[in-house]
Design a protein around this motif. Sequence first.
Motif, PDB file in Angstrom:
ATOM      1  N   ARG A  29     -11.354 -16.224   2.717  1.00  0.00           N
ATOM      2  CA  ARG A  29     -12.046 -15.893   3.964  1.00  0.00           C
ATOM      3  C   ARG A  29     -12.352 -17.155   4.751  1.00  0.00           C
ATOM      4  O   ARG A  29     -12.194 -17.196   5.979  1.00  0.00           O
ATOM      5  N   LEU A  30     -12.765 -18.213   4.062  1.00  0.00           N
ATOM      6  CA  LEU A  30     -13.074 -19.471   4.743  1.00  0.00           C
ATOM      7  C   LEU A  30     -11.829 -20.019   5.431  1.00  0.00           C
ATOM      8  O   LEU A  30     -11.908 -20.492   6.570  1.00  0.00           O
ATOM      9  N   GLY A  31     -10.690 -19.961   4.767  1.00  0.00           N
ATOM     10  CA  GLY A  31      -9.453 -20.431   5.381  1.00  0.00           C
ATOM     11  C   GLY A  31      -9.118 -19.662   6.640  1.00  0.00           C
ATOM     12  O   GLY A  31      -8.675 -20.243   7.645  1.00  0.00           O
ATOM     13  N   GLU A  32      -9.340 -18.347   6.616  1.00  0.00           N
ATOM     14  CA  GLU A  32      -9.089 -17.525   7.803  1.00  0.00           C
ATOM     15  C   GLU A  32     -10.061 -17.875   8.921  1.00  0.00           C
ATOM     16  O   GLU A  32      -9.670 -18.018  10.078  1.00  0.00           O
ATOM     17  N   VAL A  33     -11.334 -17.990   8.571  1.00  0.00           N
ATOM     18  CA  VAL A  33     -12.355 -18.294   9.572  1.00  0.00           C
ATOM     19  C   VAL A  33     -12.087 -19.648  10.229  1.00  0.00           C
ATOM     20  O   VAL A  33     -12.269 -19.816  11.443  1.00  0.00           O
ATOM     21  N   LEU A  35      -9.387 -20.890  10.911  1.00  0.00           N
ATOM     22  CA  LEU A  35      -8.146 -20.825  11.700  1.00  0.00           C
ATOM     23  C   LEU A  35      -7.089 -21.794  11.167  1.00  0.00           C
ATOM     24  O   LEU A  35      -6.329 -22.393  11.934  1.00  0.00           O
ATOM     25  N   LEU A  36      -7.034 -21.926   9.837  1.00  0.00           N
ATOM     26  CA  LEU A  36      -6.097 -22.879   9.254  1.00  0.00           C
ATOM     27  C   LEU A  36      -4.652 -22.540   9.597  1.00  0.00           C
ATOM     28  O   LEU A  36      -3.816 -23.434   9.734  1.00  0.00           O
ATOM     29  N   GLY A  37      -4.346 -21.251   9.724  1.00  0.00           N
ATOM     30  CA  GLY A  37      -2.994 -20.869  10.114  1.00  0.00           C
ATOM     31  C   GLY A  37      -2.626 -21.412  11.480  1.00  0.00           C
ATOM     32  O   GLY A  37      -1.509 -21.908  11.690  1.00  0.00           O
ATOM     33  N   GLU A  38      -3.567 -21.347  12.412  1.00  0.00           N
ATOM     34  CA  GLU A  38      -3.309 -21.863  13.761  1.00  0.00           C
ATOM     35  C   GLU A  38      -3.279 -23.390  13.766  1.00  0.00           C
ATOM     36  O   GLU A  38      -2.501 -24.004  14.514  1.00  0.00           O
ATOM     37  N   VAL A  39      -4.125 -24.004  12.948  1.00  0.00           N
ATOM     38  CA  VAL A  39      -4.102 -25.462  12.829  1.00  0.00           C
ATOM     39  C   VAL A  39      -2.739 -25.920  12.326  1.00  0.00           C
ATOM     40  O   VAL A  39      -2.145 -26.870  12.858  1.00  0.00           O
ATOM     41  N   VAL A  40      -2.214 -25.237  11.320  1.00  0.00           N
ATOM     42  CA  VAL A  40      -0.899 -25.581  10.781  1.00  0.00           C
ATOM     43  C   VAL A  40       0.195 -25.375  11.827  1.00  0.00           C
ATOM     44  O   VAL A  40       1.138 -26.166  11.912  1.00  0.00           O
ATOM     45  N   ASP A  41       0.062 -24.332  12.641  1.00  0.00           N
ATOM     46  CA  ASP A  41       1.025 -24.130  13.725  1.00  0.00           C
ATOM     47  C   ASP A  41       1.060 -25.339  14.659  1.00  0.00           C
ATOM     48  O   ASP A  41       2.135 -25.805  15.062  1.00  0.00           O
ATOM     49  N   PHE A 103     -22.216 -20.596   8.371  1.00  0.00           N
ATOM     50  CA  PHE A 103     -22.232 -21.248   9.680  1.00  0.00           C
ATOM     51  C   PHE A 103     -21.058 -20.808  10.546  1.00  0.00           C
ATOM     52  O   PHE A 103     -21.243 -20.438  11.705  1.00  0.00           O
ATOM     53  N   PHE A 104     -19.853 -20.833   9.994  1.00  0.00           N
ATOM     54  CA  PHE A 104     -18.660 -20.614  10.820  1.00  0.00           C
ATOM     55  C   PHE A 104     -18.316 -19.146  11.033  1.00  0.00           C
ATOM     56  O   PHE A 104     -17.698 -18.803  12.051  1.00  0.00           O
ATOM     57  N   ASP A 105     -18.680 -18.273  10.086  1.00  0.00           N
ATOM     58  CA  ASP A 105     -18.337 -16.863  10.238  1.00  0.00           C
ATOM     59  C   ASP A 105     -19.391 -16.148  11.072  1.00  0.00           C
ATOM     60  O   ASP A 105     -19.964 -15.131  10.675  1.00  0.00           O
ATOM     61  N   THR A 106     -19.652 -16.706  12.220  1.00  0.00           N
ATOM     62  CA  THR A 106     -20.607 -16.178  13.190  1.00  0.00           C
ATOM     63  C   THR A 106     -19.977 -16.297  14.576  1.00  0.00           C
ATOM     64  O   THR A 106     -18.946 -16.957  14.748  1.00  0.00           O
ATOM     65  N   GLU A 107     -20.592 -15.674  15.539  1.00  0.00           N
ATOM     66  CA  GLU A 107     -20.059 -15.759  16.902  1.00  0.00           C
ATOM     67  C   GLU A 107     -19.999 -17.211  17.382  1.00  0.00           C
ATOM     68  O   GLU A 107     -18.997 -17.652  17.957  1.00  0.00           O
ATOM     69  N   ALA A 108     -21.068 -17.970  17.134  1.00  0.00           N
ATOM     70  CA  ALA A 108     -21.090 -19.368  17.560  1.00  0.00           C
ATOM     71  C   ALA A 108     -20.059 -20.196  16.791  1.00  0.00           C
ATOM     72  O   ALA A 108     -19.368 -21.049  17.367  1.00  0.00           O
ATOM     73  N   GLY A 109     -19.954 -19.944  15.477  1.00  0.00           N
ATOM     74  CA  GLY A 109     -18.988 -20.683  14.672  1.00  0.00           C
ATOM     75  C   GLY A 109     -17.562 -20.408  15.095  1.00  0.00           C
ATOM     76  O   GLY A 109     -16.735 -21.329  15.191  1.00  0.00           O
ATOM     77  N   HIS A 110     -17.251 -19.128  15.352  1.00  0.00           N
ATOM     78  CA  HIS A 110     -15.911 -18.774  15.817  1.00  0.00           C
ATOM     79  C   HIS A 110     -15.607 -19.472  17.141  1.00  0.00           C
ATOM     80  O   HIS A 110     -14.479 -19.947  17.355  1.00  0.00           O
TER      81      HIS A 110
END
Length: 268
Positions: A29-33, A35-41, A103-110
């Motif tokens: 879940r942390l990896g998804e939050v 945005l590691l997939g987009e970072v790798v892109d 922290f990150f899995d929130t509206e502000a974190g996103h």
Amino acid sequence: MGLRHRGFAALTGLLLAAMPVQAETPVERLGEVLLLGEVVDVLHDEGLRYGETLDRDLLGGSGGSYFASQVERFYDKPAMLQVLRAALNRRMSEEEIAESLAFFDTEAGHRILRLEVSARLAMSDPAVEDAALEAFAAAAGEGDPRAADVERFVEVNDLSERNVSGALSSNYRFYLGLVDGGGREMGDDEIIDEVWGQEEEIRATTGDWLNSFLYMAYQPLSDAEMQAYLDYSASEGGQALNAALFDGFDEMFHAIYYALGRAVAQAM
């Protein structure tokens, strides 16, 4: 697909519905939050452009489609993503992962993470990068509080030193691959001297780029959001996440740059 496939599809659906669904782990879940997939892109696309630079500057443009295909193979997105996920799993405790998710899995974190990815994409345009450099220099000169926030963020996360160290060690791996591939004859001491000769320039350009990139990314944040991010970054979870990600990036780039060095040697 045709009527004859419908019964099979329905049966498959019933079977899947009856199977237990494996729960997503906190680190997944942390990896998804994050945005590691987009970072790798983004890193993949930057890598392909770097390959074009290597072909032009070191091979005189003679690398052709074969060298380009080699670069594409080295910047394998699933493999890159796996290295980063494994680093999170290896370096972070359950408590640190939970703190980071809180922290990150929130509206502000996103919002923060989306701003970072968007700014990284924008900075791939040289014109945008130049404008960002000028914007930060002007803001810092005028005493803009957000510029000071950015400098504090860089300090709290040790971003300058970590990035410089990562760049130098990746360059070392590149030269090592170049030598191992027969492209150049150099002893280890010569490689180290060559790499350290780049340190001053790398330090200067890295610092400027970091400040301008982060200033662009964090301008839309409120003062409260920026302070909350600074507070999280200084926490145990924030420091653990930062260290884990840098470990993952170092491992990933060390392998890629060594492979690039060998590929350049073979193309020579």
